[in-house]
Motif scaffolding. Structure first.
Motif, short mmCIF file in Angstrom:
data_model
loop_
_atom_site.label_atom_id
_atom_site.label_comp_id
_atom_site.label_asym_id
_atom_site.label_seq_id
_atom_site.Cartn_x
_atom_site.Cartn_y
_atom_site.Cartn_z
N LEU A 1 0.86 -1.18 0.00
CA LEU A 1 0.00 0.00 0.00
C LEU A 1 0.90 1.23 0.00
O LEU A 1 1.67 1.44 0.93
CB LEU A 1 -0.90 0.00 1.24
N ARG A 2 0.80 2.04 -1.05
CA ARG A 2 1.62 3.25 -1.16
C ARG A 2 0.69 4.46 -1.19
O ARG A 2 -0.04 4.66 -2.16
CB ARG A 2 2.50 3.20 -2.41
N ILE A 3 0.71 5.22 -0.09
CA ILE A 3 -0.20 6.35 0.02
C ILE A 3 0.58 7.60 0.47
O ILE A 3 1.63 7.50 1.09
CB ILE A 3 -1.36 6.06 0.98
N GLY A 4 0.02 8.76 0.14
CA GLY A 4 0.60 10.03 0.58
C GLY A 4 -0.42 10.83 1.36
O GLY A 4 -1.63 10.56 1.30
N SER A 5 0.05 11.80 2.10
CA SER A 5 -0.85 12.65 2.88
C SER A 5 -0.18 13.98 3.18
O SER A 5 1.04 14.05 3.37
CB SER A 5 -1.23 11.97 4.20
N VAL A 6 -1.00 15.03 3.20
CA VAL A 6 -0.48 16.31 3.69
C VAL A 6 -0.28 16.18 5.19
O VAL A 6 -0.91 15.34 5.86
CB VAL A 6 -1.45 17.47 3.35
N PRO A 7 0.61 16.99 5.78
CA PRO A 7 0.94 16.83 7.20
C PRO A 7 -0.25 16.90 8.15
O PRO A 7 -0.31 16.16 9.13
CB PRO A 7 1.92 17.97 7.46
N SER A 8 -1.20 17.78 7.87
CA SER A 8 -2.31 17.97 8.80
C SER A 8 -3.15 16.70 8.99
O SER A 8 -3.68 16.44 10.07
CB SER A 8 -3.21 19.11 8.34
N ILE A 9 -3.26 15.90 7.95
CA ILE A 9 -4.05 14.67 8.03
C ILE A 9 -3.19 13.49 8.47
O ILE A 9 -3.67 12.53 9.08
CB ILE A 9 -4.74 14.38 6.69
N SER A 10 -1.89 13.57 8.19
CA SER A 10 -1.00 12.45 8.52
C SER A 10 -0.70 12.34 10.01
O SER A 10 -0.33 11.26 10.48
CB SER A 10 0.33 12.61 7.75
N GLN A 11 -0.86 13.42 10.76
CA GLN A 11 -0.46 13.42 12.16
C GLN A 11 -1.26 12.43 13.00
O GLN A 11 -0.69 11.66 13.76
CB GLN A 11 -0.62 14.85 12.73
N VAL A 12 -2.57 12.44 12.87
CA VAL A 12 -3.44 11.60 13.71
C VAL A 12 -4.33 10.69 12.87
O VAL A 12 -4.47 9.50 13.14
CB VAL A 12 -4.32 12.48 14.63
N MET A 13 -4.93 11.25 11.83
CA MET A 13 -5.95 10.52 11.08
C MET A 13 -5.38 9.34 10.29
O MET A 13 -5.96 8.25 10.29
CB MET A 13 -6.69 11.47 10.14
N VAL A 14 -4.28 9.55 9.59
CA VAL A 14 -3.71 8.46 8.78
C VAL A 14 -3.28 7.28 9.65
O VAL A 14 -3.60 6.13 9.32
CB VAL A 14 -2.55 8.99 7.91
N PRO A 15 -2.58 7.50 10.76
CA PRO A 15 -2.23 6.34 11.60
C PRO A 15 -3.44 5.55 12.09
O PRO A 15 -3.39 4.32 12.16
CB PRO A 15 -1.47 6.97 12.77
N ARG A 16 -4.52 6.23 12.42
CA ARG A 16 -5.72 5.51 12.86
C ARG A 16 -6.32 4.69 11.72
O ARG A 16 -6.80 3.57 11.94
CB ARG A 16 -6.74 6.51 13.41
N ALA A 17 -6.30 5.24 10.51
CA ALA A 17 -6.79 4.49 9.35
C ALA A 17 -5.88 3.30 9.04
O ALA A 17 -6.35 2.20 8.73
CB ALA A 17 -6.90 5.40 8.13
N ILE A 18 -4.57 3.51 9.16
CA ILE A 18 -3.62 2.43 8.90
C ILE A 18 -3.79 1.31 9.91
O ILE A 18 -3.62 0.12 9.58
CB ILE A 18 -2.17 2.97 8.93
N GLU A 19 -4.15 1.64 11.13
CA GLU A 19 -4.41 0.61 12.12
C GLU A 19 -5.54 -0.31 11.67
O GLU A 19 -5.48 -1.53 11.82
CB GLU A 19 -4.75 1.24 13.47
#
Length: 312
Positions: free
Chosen positions: A94-112
Motif C-alpha cells: 500500500l503506497r499512500i501520501g498525505s499532507v501533514p495535517s491529516i498524517s499526524q493523527v488521522m492516517v495512523p488511525r486508518a492504517i491501524e
C-alpha cells in the motif's frame, strides 16, 4: 478428459485406500464415490484400482496418472497459498501520501484498521506538501493522497473525505486559556504563529481578518501543524490549527478554543484519473474517511469535535 471432480475423487480413493474413506474425506456418500470411480474407469478405458478385501490399490497402468494427479494438487495447494497470502495483504504494498495535517493523527488511525484486515501488507507512507502531490500521483509513486485542498488538474480526480473546522490553540496559563471559544478580533490582540495566507487553512483566517478589517501580527512563521503546536506549547504565541492535526488529543499540552466565525473546510482524497485502485487502497480510503467523519463538526462540538474520544 478427466474433470476436476473426477481427479478429486480418484485421488481421495488413492489416498485413503477405501471408498468409505474417500467419501468421508470429501464429505459425500460412498455410493456416489463408487459410481464415479466406475464411470471414470469405463469412460477412459483405464483401470485405476485393484480391489482386494474391500481395499483399493493403484494398478501399474495408473501409476503415471496418479503422479500427474498429485502434480495437479500441488499446483492447487500453491494456488491456495498464494490466495491466502493475497487475502492477508502479502505480495502487495500500500503506497499512500498525505499532507501533514491529516498524517499526524488521522492516517495512523486508518492504517491501524488496514493492518487489522491485511496483517501481511507492506505499507509505504509519504508526507507531502500540496505541490508535491501531483508528481507523486502522476508518476505512479503512490495510489492516493489525502489532501486539505482541491486542486484543478486534468489528470487527477478528487473524492470527498470529511469537513473540518479551525481552532485557536493557546498554551496553558494564557489569558485565553479556559475559554470555550474566541472571536477573530480577540485572536488578533496576541502574537500569532503561522497564518500563511497562501496555505489553505491560513487563507480561511486571512479572509476573516480582512473581511473584518483586523490587523494581526505574525511573530513566527511555521508551515507544519506539529511545529506550530510545539511553538505554542513553548509559550511563544497562539495559533490557528486545523482540528485533524490535534484530534484525539494528538498534541497534549495545549488548549483548544472554538473560533466564533465560520471556519469550515473540506478535505479530499486525490487519485490519478483513470487508474484502477487496489482493494487495499480502497479500504484505506474507506477507513480514513470513517475516522475523519467521526470527528466532523456536525458530529460534535467544542473539544469533542476536535476528536477527544475513544480509539476504535
Amino acid at each position: 478428459m478427466m474433470t476436476l471432480r473426477q481427479v478429486e475423487v480418484i485421488r481421495a480413493v488413492m489416498v485413503t485406500g477405501t471408498i468409505g474413506g474417500a467419501a468421508k474425506l470429501l464429505n459425500v456418500s460412498a455410493p456416489g464415490i463408487s459410481r464415479l470411480v466406475k464411470y471414470t474407469e469405463r469412460s477412459l478405458g483405464i483401470r485405476f484400482f485393484q480391489r482386494q478385501n474391500g481395499r483399493y490399490f493403484p494398478t501399474p497402468e495408473a501409476e503415471n496418472i496418479f503422479e500427474q494427479i498429485n502434480g495437479v494438487y500441488k499446483k492447487v495447494d500453491d494456488l491456495s497459498e498464494i490466495i491466502s497470502k493475497i487475502g492477508r495483504g502479502g505480495l502487495s504494498e500500500l503506497r499512500i501520501g498525505s499532507v501533514p495535517s491529516i498524517s499526524q493523527v488521522m492516517v495512523p488511525r486508518a492504517i491501524e484498521r488496514v493492518r487489522r484486515r491485511y496483517p501481511d501488507l507492506g505499507i509505504d507512507i509519504n508526507i507531502l506538501k500540496l505541490e508535491e502531490a501531483i508528481d507523486y500521483l502522476m508518476l505512479g509513486r503512490g495510489e492516493c493522497v489525502a489532501m486539505s485542498y482541491r486542486l484543478e488538474h486534468s489528470g487527477l480526480d478528487f473524492m470527498p473525505l470529511a469537513s473540518g473546522e479551525l481552532y485557536c490553540i493557546v498554551p496553558p496559563g494564557h489569558e485565553l486559556a479556559g475559554r470555550k471559544q474566541v472571536s477573530a478580533a480577540e485572536i488578533t490582540r496576541y502574537p500569532l504563529i503561522g497564518i500563511d495566507p497562501n496555505d489553505p487553512y491560513g487563507r480561511i483566517m486571512a479572509e476573516i481578518f480582512a473581511r473584518n478589517r483586523l490587523d494581526y501580527n505574525i511573530t513566527i512563521r511555521a508551515r507544519f501543524g506539529t511545529t506550530v503546536c510545539a511553538l505554542v506549547k513553548a509559550g511563544l504565541g497562539i495559533a490557528i490549527i486545523d482540528q485533524f492535526t490535534v484530534a484525539h488529543g494528538g498534541y497534549p499540552g495545549i488548549e483548544l478554543l472554538k473560533i466564533t466565525e465560520p471556519t469550515r473546510f473540506d478535505t479530499y482524497i486525490a487519485v490519478k484519473r483513470g487508474a484502477p485502485l487496489s482493494l487495499h487502497v480502497e479500504y484505506f480510503i474507506e477507513s480514513l474517511r470513517a475516522e475523519m467523519r467521526a470527528v466532523e463538526p456536525s458530529r460534535g462540538n467544542g473539544k469533542a469535535a476536535a476528536g477527544r474520544g475513544r480509539k476504535k
